[in-house]
Design a protein around this motif. Structure first.
Motif, PDB file in Angstrom:
ATOM      1  N   LYS A  46       4.368  -6.005 -16.077  1.00  0.00           N
ATOM      2  CA  LYS A  46       5.591  -6.678 -15.648  1.00  0.00           C
ATOM      3  C   LYS A  46       5.270  -7.641 -14.518  1.00  0.00           C
ATOM      4  CE  LYS A  46       7.200  -3.066 -12.480  1.00  0.00           C
ATOM      5  NZ  LYS A  46       8.271  -2.140 -12.167  1.00  0.00           N
ATOM      6  N   TYR A  47       6.165  -8.616 -14.369  1.00  0.00           N
ATOM      7  CA  TYR A  47       6.093  -9.577 -13.270  1.00  0.00           C
ATOM      8  C   TYR A  47       7.498  -9.695 -12.712  1.00  0.00           C
ATOM      9  CZ  TYR A  47       5.519 -13.956 -10.723  1.00  0.00           C
ATOM     10  OH  TYR A  47       5.505 -14.919  -9.747  1.00  0.00           O
ATOM     11  N   LYS A  48       7.664  -9.270 -11.458  1.00  0.00           N
ATOM     12  CA  LYS A  48       8.991  -9.255 -10.860  1.00  0.00           C
ATOM     13  C   LYS A  48       8.886  -9.608  -9.390  1.00  0.00           C
ATOM     14  CE  LYS A  48      13.050  -6.313 -10.385  1.00  0.00           C
ATOM     15  NZ  LYS A  48      13.613  -4.991 -10.604  1.00  0.00           N
ATOM     16  N   GLU A  49       9.730 -10.539  -8.953  1.00  0.00           N
ATOM     17  CA  GLU A  49       9.826 -10.946  -7.553  1.00  0.00           C
ATOM     18  C   GLU A  49       8.468 -11.295  -6.953  1.00  0.00           C
ATOM     19  OE1 GLU A  49      12.028  -7.842  -5.602  1.00  0.00           O
ATOM     20  OE2 GLU A  49      13.815  -8.237  -6.786  1.00  0.00           O
ATOM     21  N   GLY A  50       7.629 -11.973  -7.753  1.00  0.00           N
ATOM     22  CA  GLY A  50       6.345 -12.446  -7.263  1.00  0.00           C
ATOM     23  C   GLY A  50       5.205 -11.452  -7.351  1.00  0.00           C
ATOM     24  N   TYR A  51       5.476 -10.258  -7.826  1.00  0.00           N
ATOM     25  CA  TYR A  51       4.425  -9.249  -7.926  1.00  0.00           C
ATOM     26  C   TYR A  51       4.132  -8.928  -9.389  1.00  0.00           C
ATOM     27  CZ  TYR A  51       4.495  -8.552  -2.952  1.00  0.00           C
ATOM     28  OH  TYR A  51       4.391  -8.752  -1.597  1.00  0.00           O
TER      29      TYR A  51
END
Length: 128
Positions: free
Chosen positions: A48-53
């Motif tokens: 996953k990729y969420k809020e820059g992480y």
């Protein structure tokens, strides 16, 4: 006129500094690393990729599942895009386990990263 030019240069520098994420701000951490018997797909994938992480999954075969990954080296470069190179090594675990061909599965969290960044783990790469 000179004062206006200096203000323009200072403003441009401030915008450039905000746009660039210094490499030392990017963190890399192993969330979990476990071994199990059996095969399966090996390689690197984005979980996953969420809020820059980014959370990635790295799977590697081993002669036994009695290992986990530890971070050996991290190299971060910025040449047009951010590139995070991670070198993992296998560390034998203290627990008793079945002797079989194994696969070591490791979840890693990296960030903050922008879309277009490249992640390389033990020579395998992916782009976010």
């Amino acid at each position: 006129l000179v004062a206006a030019a200096l203000i323009f240069i200072a403003l441009g520098l401030a915008i450039w500094m905000l746009a660039e994420k210094p490499a030392e701000e990017i963190s890399v951490s192993i969330l979990e690393s476990v071994g199990s018997c059996g095969g399966g797909d090996v390689g690197l994938s984005l979980v996953k990729y969420k809020e820059g992480y980014a959370e990635i999954l790295f799977r590697e075969p081993a002669n036994t599942p009695c290992h986990s990954h530890v971070i050996k080296n991290i190299k971060i470069s910025q040449e047009g895009h951010v590139k995070v190179e991670i070198e993992l090594e296998l560390k034998k675990t203290a627990k008793v386990c079945v002797q079989c061909l194994g696969i070591i599965e490791t979840r890693i969290r990296i960030g903050p990263l922008e879309k277009g960044s490249e992640i390389v783990v033990n020579g395998r790469s992916l782009r976010i």
